[in-house]
Scaffold this active site. Structure first.
Site, PDB file in Angstrom:
ATOM      1  CD  GLU A  12       6.655  77.566  76.412  1.00 13.03           C
ATOM      2  OE1 GLU A  12       7.051  77.453  75.231  1.00 13.03           O
ATOM      3  OE2 GLU A  12       6.052  76.661  77.007  1.00 13.03           O
ATOM      4  CG  HIS A  71       6.669  80.013  71.689  1.00 15.70           C
ATOM      5  ND1 HIS A  71       5.735  79.271  71.007  1.00 15.70           N
ATOM      6  CD2 HIS A  71       7.290  79.146  72.521  1.00 15.70           C
ATOM      7  CE1 HIS A  71       5.777  78.009  71.428  1.00 15.70           C
ATOM      8  NE2 HIS A  71       6.724  77.903  72.338  1.00 15.70           N
TER       9      HIS A  71
HETATM   10 CO    CO Z   1       6.761  76.202  73.653  1.00 17.39          CO
END
Ligand code: CO
Length: 140
Positions: free
Chosen positions: A131, A80
């Protein structure tokens, strides 16, 4: 509305082995201690770079959400990217208003930096798990 790239999350079957790569091969000189986040099913270790961080994540426990990723990517891989936002609730509501899928209940969790985070589904983010984390107060 996104701010700094805070870190890139990299899943690995072994943080200890990954640290050797970042330290011995790539020459990183500032690497934190490995720590566990049992509620999130991960071990975490931050490699500090001049402008950002790499977040190494290793499965913690049998129910770790990272097991599935490692089943598809046995040697690990980029998992991510994390961008900072000023206000996590406003960011979540904005993502939803724009049709993006916020993972889980959508209630922010406390992330590895001790500030609230959410995750946005890759299907809405060009294939990248995103995120969003609230910028630590007093940082920058
Ligand atoms: Co992270």
């Amino acid at each position: 509305m996104i701010g700094k790239l805070n870190h890139v999350g990299v899943a690995t079957p072994s943080i200890d082995e990954a640290v050797k790569l970042y330290r011995d091969v790539l020459g990183a000189t500032s690497i934190g201690e490995k720590f566990s986040m049992p509620e999130q099913g991960v071990w975490v270790c931050f490699v500090n770079l001049p402008n950002s961080q790499i977040e190494l994540i290793e499965p913690y426990g049998e129910a770790s959400p990272i097991h599935g990723f490692l089943a598809k990517n046995p040697s690990g891989g980029q998992h991510h990217v994390c961008f900072e936002v000023e206000d996590i609730i406003a960011a979540r509501d904005d993502m939803r208003a724009k049709g993006a899928t916020v993972l889980g209940t959508g209630e922010p969790r406390i992330g590895a930096h001790g500030t609230p985070v959410i995750f946005v589904h890759p299907k809405n983010m060009g294939g990248v798990l995103v995120e969003l984390m609230e910028t630590p107060k007093g940082a920058h």
